[in-house]
Write an enzyme that holds these catalytic residues in place. Structure first.
Site, PDB file in Angstrom:
ATOM      1  N   GLU A  73       0.841  -1.211   0.000  1.00  0.00           N
ATOM      2  CA  GLU A  73       0.000   0.000   0.000  1.00  0.00           C
ATOM      3  C   GLU A  73       0.870   1.252   0.000  1.00  0.00           C
ATOM      4  OE1 GLU A  73      -2.238  -0.401   3.614  1.00  0.00           O
ATOM      5  OE2 GLU A  73      -3.351  -2.152   2.920  1.00  0.00           O
ATOM      6  N   PRO A  74       1.729   1.430  -0.992  1.00  0.00           N
ATOM      7  CA  PRO A  74       2.620   2.597  -0.967  1.00  0.00           C
ATOM      8  C   PRO A  74       1.871   3.884  -1.297  1.00  0.00           C
ATOM      9  CG  PRO A  74       2.860   1.444  -3.045  1.00  0.00           C
ATOM     10  CD  PRO A  74       1.895   0.620  -2.220  1.00  0.00           C
ATOM     11  N   ARG A 116       3.323   7.681  -0.067  1.00  0.00           N
ATOM     12  CA  ARG A 116       4.325   8.746  -0.152  1.00  0.00           C
ATOM     13  C   ARG A 116       5.432   8.455  -1.155  1.00  0.00           C
ATOM     14  NH1 ARG A 116       5.272  12.007   4.388  1.00  0.00           N
ATOM     15  NH2 ARG A 116       4.237  10.424   5.646  1.00  0.00           N
ATOM     16  N   ARG A 135       2.057  20.141   6.616  1.00  0.00           N
ATOM     17  CA  ARG A 135       3.071  19.245   7.184  1.00  0.00           C
ATOM     18  C   ARG A 135       4.099  19.968   8.064  1.00  0.00           C
ATOM     19  NH1 ARG A 135       6.269  16.509   4.775  1.00  0.00           N
ATOM     20  NH2 ARG A 135       6.100  14.649   6.030  1.00  0.00           N
ATOM     21  N   CYS A 152      -3.454  33.559  10.101  1.00  0.00           N
ATOM     22  CA  CYS A 152      -3.302  34.228  11.401  1.00  0.00           C
ATOM     23  C   CYS A 152      -2.986  33.229  12.502  1.00  0.00           C
ATOM     24  CB  CYS A 152      -4.563  35.014  11.704  1.00  0.00           C
ATOM     25  SG  CYS A 152      -4.805  36.273  10.468  1.00  0.00           S
ATOM     26  N   GLU A 153      -1.855  32.577  12.404  1.00  0.00           N
ATOM     27  CA  GLU A 153      -1.362  31.630  13.412  1.00  0.00           C
ATOM     28  C   GLU A 153       0.149  31.727  13.357  1.00  0.00           C
ATOM     29  OE1 GLU A 153      -3.013  28.830  15.007  1.00  0.00           O
ATOM     30  OE2 GLU A 153      -4.971  28.998  14.040  1.00  0.00           O
ATOM     31  N   TYR A 204       0.409  13.972   0.905  1.00  0.00           N
ATOM     32  CA  TYR A 204      -0.116  14.610   2.118  1.00  0.00           C
ATOM     33  C   TYR A 204       0.013  16.131   2.028  1.00  0.00           C
ATOM     34  CZ  TYR A 204       0.376   9.731   3.378  1.00  0.00           C
ATOM     35  OH  TYR A 204       0.308   8.363   3.358  1.00  0.00           O
TER      36      TYR A 204
HETATM   37  C1  LIG Z   1      -3.223   1.628   6.212  1.00  0.00           C
HETATM   38  C2  LIG Z   1      -2.277   2.490   5.478  1.00  0.00           C
HETATM   39  N1  LIG Z   1      -1.793   2.047   4.302  1.00  0.00           N
HETATM   40  C3  LIG Z   1      -0.927   2.793   3.577  1.00  0.00           C
HETATM   41  C4  LIG Z   1      -0.502   4.040   4.020  1.00  0.00           C
HETATM   42  C5  LIG Z   1       0.432   4.820   3.155  1.00  0.00           C
HETATM   43  O1  LIG Z   1       1.618   5.016   3.783  1.00  0.00           O
HETATM   44  P1  LIG Z   1       2.806   5.742   3.022  1.00  0.00           P
HETATM   45  O2  LIG Z   1       2.275   6.999   2.456  1.00  0.00           O
HETATM   46  O3  LIG Z   1       3.802   5.979   4.087  1.00  0.00           O
HETATM   47  O4  LIG Z   1       3.316   4.790   1.993  1.00  0.00           O
HETATM   48  C6  LIG Z   1      -0.961   4.536   5.251  1.00  0.00           C
HETATM   49  C7  LIG Z   1      -0.504   5.834   5.754  1.00  0.00           C
HETATM   50  O5  LIG Z   1      -0.703   6.245   6.847  1.00  0.00           O
HETATM   51  C8  LIG Z   1      -1.879   3.740   6.004  1.00  0.00           C
HETATM   52  O6  LIG Z   1      -2.366   4.169   7.167  1.00  0.00           O
END
Ligand SMILES: Cc1ncc(COP(=O)(O)O)c(C=O)c1O
Length: 417
Positions: free
Chosen positions: A273-274, A276, A312, A342-343, A371
């Site tokens: 599940e990549p 980032r 971030r 305004c922070e 993100y």
């Molecule tokens: C369940 C799950 N899968 C995949 C990701 C993606 O992670 P990354 O963006 O670090 O690859 C996240 C990120 O928080 C997550 O919570």
């Protein structure tokens, strides 16, 4: 590798000068490189070419439909965490059998939507959720395919807000309760056990936590097999880090090699599940300097992008490189780059040595593809930025800049005044 490079002292995205783009679409704007996205997805996916696997891009990192469509066209699936992400995924044409659904708080409506769409599997985060999904599947007359998200209690050595697989975290089912939870799952009429899942954190810069987690899951799979529960899918989550500054995260190929070594003798389809690592360095946030201001303590560069556009730095203290879009001088100055919000927490960089800039200059906030836009908001009633996809020397607006009218569209003034 990314496609944001200087040519003749001007920063380009692929073959398009960012100055020209900013003049045409305005600032702030998110700019993504098609070649970089394509390359990152392909490198990651092909690193696992030797085994049956499915690369499920994590929608939360950047959920724009155009990006989802690109990854789908490359054979990717998606990891979703809400009904909204499922809606996006289906709109972008991701087939349901390539969708996995994680998240600790799935609602009845979201569960029903996913069951009706027939997704590959739910990654279950608690036994209460397991029972809720079983019951909804019963009502809808189907069986829910599931993996249990196991919390392997591994320290990913990353920012605490993005650590997800330690004992104190809200995610997953504790490793020592997992066997019992699987036993319960197999007793339920409307549940079909498909796999084991974990996710230990994001922006990991070392391989060893992934390997530790995988070893724990392998031991669990052996125990499940001994109980007569066969596991077809092993979902290893996302988490691979990217270089924002001086970090040297493993290359996806090295990550893959370490994982592949641990998989000897296992006959599961792997899911990744990549997020980032695919989109992070494929995008920048382009912003224009509004004013500079010198105080007794600081030199401020005030830009037209704020924490509502890129949270971030404010949220995690994250570092993003900032580069001038036109290199005019070698003279540098230590500055705080701040937004209009305004922070005092509204900053993009603190105490950063940057080439001297003045009002009207353009800056690129690098590594903003993940993100970035997805965590943006309308705080201070600021319309969200435009998103642009560049391919070669052409660009495509993939999300229009919001207007003030857009911001109030869903509001109403009741007739009580
Ligand atoms: C369940 C799950 N899968 C995949 C990701 C993606 O992670 P990354 O963006 O670090 O690859 C996240 C990120 O928080 C997550 O919570």
């Amino acid at each position: 590798m990314h496609h944001f490079q200087y040519k003749n002292e001007e920063l380009y995205c692929e073959d398009l000068p960012l100055r020209k783009l900013a003049e045409e679409v305005g600032t702030p704007c998110y700019v993504y490189s098609h070649s970089t996205l394509h390359h990152h997805f392909s490198v990651f996916d092909q690193s696992f070419a030797s085994i049956p696997h499915l690369t499920c891009y994590s929608v939360k990192a950047n959920s724009n439909l155009a990006l989802l469509k690109l990854f789908a066209s490359l054979g990717g699936g998606v990891d979703i965490v809400s009904g909204g992400e499922l809606f996006r995924a289906r709109k972008a044409g991701i087939p349901p059998e390539r969708i996995v659904y994680s998240g600790v708080g799935k609602t009845v409506d979201e569960i029903d939507f996913a069951l009706k769409e027939g997704i590959l599997m739910f990654n279950i985060e608690s036994t209460e959720e397991l029972k809720a999904i079983n019951s909804r599947a019963g009502v809808l007359g189907c069986r829910a395919r599931v993996a249990l998200r196991v919390n392997p209690d591994v320290d990913p050595k990353t920012h605490p807000y993005i650590s997800t697989g330690m004992k104190k975290s809200k995610f997953g089912i504790a490793a020592d309760s997992a066997l019992q939870a699987y036993d319960e799952a197999r007793s339920l009429d409307h549940i079909e056990i498909m796999g084991v899942d974990c996710h230990i954190g994001s922006q990991l810069t070392e391989i060893s936590p992934f390997v530790d987690a995988l070893r724990r899951l392998r031991a669990l799979i052996d125990q499940l097999n001994a109980m007569g529960i066969s596991i077809r899918y092993l979902d290893l989550g996302g988490g691979l880090g990217i270089p924002y500054d001086q970090e040297a995260p493993p290359h996806p190929r090295d990550y893959a090699q370490a994982i592949l070594q641990e998989l000897q003798g296992l006959s599961c389809t792997l899911i990744f599940e990549p997020g980032r690592v695919i989109v992070g360095n494929a995008g920048v946030l382009v912003t224009r300097v509004l004013y500079t201001k010198k105080t007794e303590m600081k030199n401020f560069v005030i830009v037209d992008a704020g924490m509502n556009d890129l949270i971030r730095p404010s949220l995690y203290g994250s570092y993003h490189q900032i580069q001038p879009i036109q290199k005019r001088t070698a003279e540098t100055q230590v500055v705080d780059v701040v937004g209009p919000i305004c922070e005092s927490g509204d900053f993009l960089a603190h105490d950063r040595a940057l080439p001297v800039v003045g009002g009207g200059d353009l800056l690129a906030v690098m590594s903003a593809g993940a993100y970035g836009f997805t965590m943006s908001s309308n705080y201070n009633s600021r319309p969200r930025a435009v998103e642009v996809l560049v391919k070669g020397d052409r660009y495509h607006i993939i999300r229009k800049r919001e207007s003030w009218e857009d911001m109030v569209r869903l509001e109403a003034i009741p007739d009580i005044f």
